[in-house]
Design an enzyme around this catalytic site. Sequence first.
Site, PDB file in Angstrom:
ATOM      1  CG  HIS A  17      -8.656 -11.302 -16.286  1.00  0.00           C
ATOM      2  ND1 HIS A  17      -8.337 -10.550 -15.144  1.00  0.00           N
ATOM      3  CD2 HIS A  17      -9.793 -11.933 -15.824  1.00  0.00           C
ATOM      4  CE1 HIS A  17      -9.297 -10.564 -14.372  1.00  0.00           C
ATOM      5  NE2 HIS A  17     -10.128 -11.630 -14.610  1.00  0.00           N
ATOM      6  CG  PHE A  18      -9.426  -9.489 -23.349  1.00  0.00           C
ATOM      7  CD1 PHE A  18      -9.617 -10.719 -23.073  1.00  0.00           C
ATOM      8  CD2 PHE A  18     -10.049  -8.728 -24.124  1.00  0.00           C
ATOM      9  CE1 PHE A  18     -10.977 -11.281 -23.560  1.00  0.00           C
ATOM     10  CE2 PHE A  18     -11.568  -8.830 -24.486  1.00  0.00           C
ATOM     11  CZ  PHE A  18     -11.831 -10.351 -24.280  1.00  0.00           C
ATOM     12  NE  ARG A  19      -4.446 -13.546 -18.780  1.00  0.00           N
ATOM     13  CZ  ARG A  19      -4.883 -13.697 -17.582  1.00  0.00           C
ATOM     14  NH1 ARG A  19      -4.825 -12.455 -16.888  1.00  0.00           N
ATOM     15  NH2 ARG A  19      -4.987 -14.841 -17.234  1.00  0.00           N
ATOM     16  CG  ASN A  74      -5.582  -9.129 -13.753  1.00  0.00           C
ATOM     17  OD1 ASN A  74      -6.377  -8.906 -14.672  1.00  0.00           O
ATOM     18  ND2 ASN A  74      -5.400 -10.391 -13.240  1.00  0.00           N
ATOM     19  CG  HIS A  90     -11.407 -11.743  -6.917  1.00  0.00           C
ATOM     20  ND1 HIS A  90     -10.888 -12.306  -8.182  1.00  0.00           N
ATOM     21  CD2 HIS A  90     -11.278 -12.745  -5.863  1.00  0.00           C
ATOM     22  CE1 HIS A  90     -10.685 -13.546  -7.895  1.00  0.00           C
ATOM     23  NE2 HIS A  90     -10.917 -13.974  -6.453  1.00  0.00           N
ATOM     24  CG  HIS A 120     -15.542 -13.918 -10.296  1.00  0.00           C
ATOM     25  ND1 HIS A 120     -15.378 -13.674  -8.827  1.00  0.00           N
ATOM     26  CD2 HIS A 120     -14.345 -13.881 -10.992  1.00  0.00           C
ATOM     27  CE1 HIS A 120     -13.925 -13.318  -9.008  1.00  0.00           C
ATOM     28  NE2 HIS A 120     -13.582 -13.213 -10.014  1.00  0.00           N
ATOM     29  CG  ASP A 180     -12.773 -14.468 -14.321  1.00  0.00           C
ATOM     30  OD1 ASP A 180     -11.951 -13.504 -14.609  1.00  0.00           O
ATOM     31  OD2 ASP A 180     -12.397 -15.247 -13.276  1.00  0.00           O
ATOM     32  CG  HIS A 210      -3.255 -18.571 -16.960  1.00  0.00           C
ATOM     33  ND1 HIS A 210      -2.444 -17.587 -16.487  1.00  0.00           N
ATOM     34  CD2 HIS A 210      -4.290 -18.485 -16.077  1.00  0.00           C
ATOM     35  CE1 HIS A 210      -2.957 -16.981 -15.503  1.00  0.00           C
ATOM     36  NE2 HIS A 210      -4.211 -17.515 -15.364  1.00  0.00           N
TER      37      HIS A 210
HETATM   38  O1  DOR Z   1      -9.006 -17.383 -11.877  1.00  0.00           O
HETATM   39  C1  DOR Z   1      -8.637 -16.371 -12.327  1.00  0.00           C
HETATM   40  N1  DOR Z   1      -7.741 -15.868 -12.742  1.00  0.00           N
HETATM   41  N2  DOR Z   1      -9.472 -15.469 -11.613  1.00  0.00           N
HETATM   42  C2  DOR Z   1      -9.316 -14.039 -11.739  1.00  0.00           C
HETATM   43  O2  DOR Z   1     -10.136 -13.371 -11.093  1.00  0.00           O
HETATM   44  C3  DOR Z   1      -8.046 -13.545 -12.268  1.00  0.00           C
HETATM   45  C4  DOR Z   1      -7.550 -14.446 -13.186  1.00  0.00           C
HETATM   46  C5  DOR Z   1      -6.403 -14.170 -14.019  1.00  0.00           C
HETATM   47  O3  DOR Z   1      -6.048 -12.917 -14.206  1.00  0.00           O
HETATM   48  O4  DOR Z   1      -5.489 -15.188 -14.262  1.00  0.00           O
END
Ligand code: DOR
Length: 444
Positions: free
Chosen positions: A66-68, A98, A180, A234, A305, A309
Amino acid sequence: MSNQNQLLIRSSRILLPNDEFLVGDVLISSGKILSVGTELEAAEDHYILDGTGLTLLPGVIDPQVHFREPGLEHKEDLSTATRACAKGGVTSFLEMPNTRPSTTTQAALDDKLRRSAQKCLVNYGFFIGATANNLAELLTAQPACGIKIFMGSARGELLVGEEGVLDRIFAQGDRLIAVHAEDQARINARRREFAGNTDPAVHSEIQDEEAALNATKLALKLSQKYRRRLHILHLSTGVEAELLRQTKPSWVTAEVTPQHLLLNTSAYGQIGTLAQMNPPLRSPANNDILWQALLDGVIDFIATDHAPHTLEEKGKGYPHSPSGMPGVETSLPLMLTQAMEGRCTVGQVSRWMSAGPAQAYGIVNKGAIAPGWDADLVLVDLDTYRPVLLQELETKCGWSPFEGWNLTGWPVVTIVGGKVVYEKGKINKEVRGNALNFKALNHV
Ligand code: DOR
């Protein structure tokens, strides 16, 4: 003058596709491996890398990150994330939908590809995210490595937990569906039960093993109903692994993260909400069952994964803290350290982190060191141990759940498309990766 189009890696211990090692040379030309052998000749203008004492592996393909970017760049962006990849020996990644906006349309996918061409130091591919209403896009969006369904642990349009909606998605088309697998209805009910409890350890009780198992069972049922190519992201529990051991169809694959192998619920006591992720960490007994399933081929490969944050967000306290942890910088040394401790072989680690994901997603020409294959490579040092140090991390979030772990197998040089993108602590920010191509694959 050295010519970066012609590269010779001399005298390293090369992992060959048959799992044997050859101490020798690899000659690279225009992004491809030209030859693998001993005492290969270099022209005067070749860029020469001395691999003496180092081990040469195919670059890591991380099939879940997840590279945001776009929309959540305060956590990570495609530049910082791919610098972290370069440092961690990750030469290709598959990224999740996402972001903001979520990647649920061709336009959003095109936007990610445009941004990546400008910013990514390594090769890139993207999932198209399923919603209840974008079936047409799921069938046609290109290039996408597959469809991502959040059966749980997502908010808004990306949460698709209802069986009727899932059935419609599984019924149409034939591209890979990655799930997921967590049962959101059960999670919601348990959240009410545990309301007011601020101990991060209850995260593993709220999103418990049964929540994971319920969703995995449902995904398997639908995959069997339509013989639809399914990948379970995962995998976190022993009960799911045992279910797959009994009933895994040939067209289903599964992955596990280093953190579900190496961390467990005891981590909450040490690092609090930094250990919070979805699906959650489990008991030590689950670590052992997942390891065995990986060794036995019930689990096919490894993904990080990578889900960064900020420390400020993590500091909000449970349950306001977000789930997720970074991983691309530490995954290869974590796994190679396990190999050096005798838990598996270096060849297995490489299969789980390069050839395995390449095969499952139909990524052509990557995941092996052989003539004609893409020159995505990593030279690692299997003799020296060094701790994970926060000040050395490239990820924007600036932390790691593995801080202080003493690891071996750190990348010394990373090569993407025949170009040196990382060498002895220095990142070459000028290098750019390419969009990955995915061969249509119904069954693996
Ligand atoms: O812990 C997680 N955070 N699991 C995920 O599959 C998505 C993710 C996120 O995008 O922060």
